[in-house]
Enzyme design. Structure first.
Site, PDB file in Angstrom:
ATOM      1  N   ASP A 431       0.831  -1.056  -0.053  1.00  0.00           N
ATOM      2  CA  ASP A 431       0.104  -0.110   0.007  1.00  0.00           C
ATOM      3  C   ASP A 431       0.759   1.206  -0.017  1.00  0.00           C
ATOM      4  O   ASP A 431       1.541   1.323   0.910  1.00  0.00           O
ATOM      5  CB  ASP A 431      -0.911  -0.107   1.220  1.00  0.00           C
ATOM      6  CG  ASP A 431      -2.005   1.093   1.195  1.00  0.00           C
ATOM      7  OD1 ASP A 431      -1.856   2.206   0.597  1.00  0.00           O
ATOM      8  OD2 ASP A 431      -3.072   0.981   2.050  1.00  0.00           O
ATOM      9  N   HIS A 432       0.706   1.962  -1.105  1.00  0.00           N
ATOM     10  CA  HIS A 432       1.773   3.305  -1.303  1.00  0.00           C
ATOM     11  C   HIS A 432       1.487   4.169  -0.308  1.00  0.00           C
ATOM     12  O   HIS A 432       2.110   5.206  -0.137  1.00  0.00           O
ATOM     13  CB  HIS A 432       1.879   3.500  -2.580  1.00  0.00           C
ATOM     14  CG  HIS A 432       3.196   4.046  -3.111  1.00  0.00           C
ATOM     15  ND1 HIS A 432       4.057   4.482  -2.376  1.00  0.00           N
ATOM     16  CD2 HIS A 432       3.727   3.928  -4.460  1.00  0.00           C
ATOM     17  CE1 HIS A 432       4.982   4.994  -3.050  1.00  0.00           C
ATOM     18  NE2 HIS A 432       5.023   4.310  -4.337  1.00  0.00           N
ATOM     19  N   ARG A 433       0.325   4.122   0.285  1.00  0.00           N
ATOM     20  CA  ARG A 433       0.048   5.216   1.352  1.00  0.00           C
ATOM     21  C   ARG A 433       0.764   5.016   2.367  1.00  0.00           C
ATOM     22  O   ARG A 433       1.238   6.106   3.258  1.00  0.00           O
ATOM     23  CB  ARG A 433      -1.252   5.287   1.708  1.00  0.00           C
ATOM     24  CG  ARG A 433      -2.513   5.250   0.712  1.00  0.00           C
ATOM     25  CD  ARG A 433      -3.852   5.122   1.128  1.00  0.00           C
ATOM     26  NE  ARG A 433      -4.128   3.813   1.590  1.00  0.00           N
ATOM     27  CZ  ARG A 433      -5.226   3.273   2.204  1.00  0.00           C
ATOM     28  NH1 ARG A 433      -6.231   4.183   2.538  1.00  0.00           N
ATOM     29  NH2 ARG A 433      -5.457   2.044   2.636  1.00  0.00           N
TER      30      ARG A 433
END
Length: 460
Positions: A431-433
């Site tokens: 998850d690039h968040r």
């Protein structure tokens, strides 16, 4: 005297709203004891055996096999004081079915019993017509107060369906419409008077579809397409439905990034061969997945970002100081992801034993719902199917998942020479968040290094 009590469907895991009745282990007339298994249900997470909460005698099964029941709805009626009954227990084939008369002269309804035949009914209007016994003529069906659009008759049921005893002119004071709490709430929200509806459910129960149809009558639906001569249709429910929804939610909520790494795992396979002959591993099924699991929990120490959760409501990132390792497992019921609790505290031997127990339980469909929630990071072993790699979807509530591919003999350059080696591919989705490219790359490189040279673990 008899003391009847209904057992509502419990929430067997956090957040469940419904379950399907798979099998009944009891029938009306059976004596039951506390903690005796009475039925098996299938939730969105697993198949679960329900124990009986009381001693007594089963008087009625309120849900059929294959029926989906909402949490909190009664599924069985039990007489807690069978010794006080005047009449003997009724045989299973005639006791407790909806619409039939029981031994003490009462009519079984969806959620219990109606009044005794011939007995005065509370708030009966003068001139009301009594319901004829089922053996003489079928019961009358309650008509609505106001004319509404005609409702298609429900599909024939194996047992006669009866509504509560009607008065000659039903009014608000004459009866209470039968409907489950969620349906009552829906009717209230839409401003629908339940007294104006005819229930199409068993026993005249008003369903969600009845309310929606009353608000906005739908055009006649086309008949469901029939399966062709070489086709079969299977309802989407249980684990399959839950998995599909979870994957859609994850794919369209978390910004996925996937990175790939090809690794020479020959040293790992050589270590595995040596350990299998060691006394402490002779009774253990030591698989390559156990080495991958150990590598993941060790690498997570150096990159704790992959072992975290994005809390949208609180706008916080929650870092976990423990690893509940999920292992994606293919079962006859669909994909499930049971967890190895506190995997970071287990030795390689303990991990191997836990993985074998987990796989056996999952294949048998006996994984407890509690064992499939609360994971922190997941491994999907696509290599067991001979697949090299893939782009896995992150399990909801987590921020990373590792795909462990098949181990193959491939040409590899070692000290300037092309030689055959044991090679596999890894794929990490994150998850690039929460996980930046640098963090995801470091974690994947660490996992690869531990598999390519297990001795590196000494430096962690």
């Amino acid at each position: 005297m008899p003391q009847f009590k209904q057992f509502p469907l419990p929430d067997t895991a956090e957040g469940l709203t419904e379950a399907e009745i798979l099998t009944w282990h009891v029938r009306p007339g059976d004596e039951v004891k506390v903690n005796q298994v009475i039925c098996e249900i299938e939730t969105a997470k697993a198949a679960v055996e329900l124990p009986c909460p009381w001693d007594g005698v089963v008087t009625e099964l309120l849900a059929e096999v294959g029926q989906t029941v909402e949490v909190g709805s009664p599924i069985i009626t039990i007489d807690l004081d069978p010794a006080g009954a005047v009449a003997p227990a009724v045989p299973a084939e005639s006791n407790g079915k909806i619409g039939e008369e029981t031994a003490d002269g009462r009519i079984a309804t969806l959620v219990g019993y109606g009044p005794k035949s011939g007995a005065a009914q509370r708030r009966r209007r003068k001139g009301a017509t009594a319901v004829a016994p089922p053996a003489v003529a079928p019961p009358a069906v309650r008509q609505p107060v106001a004319p509404v659009a005609p409702v298609p008759p429900p599909a024939p049921a194996p047992a006669p369906v009866v509504a509560p005893a009607p008065a000659a002119t039903p009014t608000r004071g004459g009866y209470v419409p039968l409907a489950k709490p969620p349906v009552r709430k829906l009717a209230k929200d839409l401003g629908v008077d339940l007294h104006a509806l005819s229930g199409s459910g068993p026993g005249g129960v008003i369903t969600r579809e009845d309310v929606e149809r009353f608000v906005e009558p739908a055009p006649a639906a086309a008949p469901a397409p029939a399966a062709g001569p070489r086709e079969r249709r299977v309802p989407i429910k249980g684990v399959r439905r839950a998995t599909a929804q979870a994957m859609v939610d994850s794919a369209f909520t978390a910004p996925h990034v996937t990175e790939f790494l090809t690794v020479d795992v020959t040293p790992m396979m050589e270590l595995r061969a040596r350990l299998k002959n060691a006394p402490e591993f002779r009774d253990v099924k030591l698989t390559p997945l156990a080495f991958a699991a150990k590598a993941v929990v060790l690498a997570a120490r150096r990159t704790p970002d992959v072992n975290a959760t994005w809390d949208e409501a609180a706008q916080e990132i929650v870092y976990k100081d423990y690893v509940h390792l999920g292992i994606a497992a293919a079962t006859p019921r669909g994909l499930v992801v049971p967890k190895v609790r506190d995997a970071d505290r287990l030795s390689l031997r303990e991990l191997a034993i836990s993985l074998e127990d987990l796989a056996t339980t999952a294949r048998d469909g006996k994984t407890a719902p509690a064992d499939m929630v609360g994971g922190t990071i997941t491994i999907t072993n696509v290599g067991v199917f001979g697949v090299d790699t893939g782009t896995p979807i992150i399990n909801p509530g987590e921020v990373a998942i590792l795909a462990f591919g098949a181990i193959r003999d491939m040409p590899w350059v070692v000290d300037g020479q092309v030689v055959p080696r044991k090679v596999c591919q890894l794929a990490l989705s994150f998850d690039h968040r929460v996980v930046d490219g640098q963090q995801g790359s470091r974690f994947l490189a660490d996992v690869g290094a531990l598999l390519a040279d297990p001795g590196v673990a000494m430096t962690y």
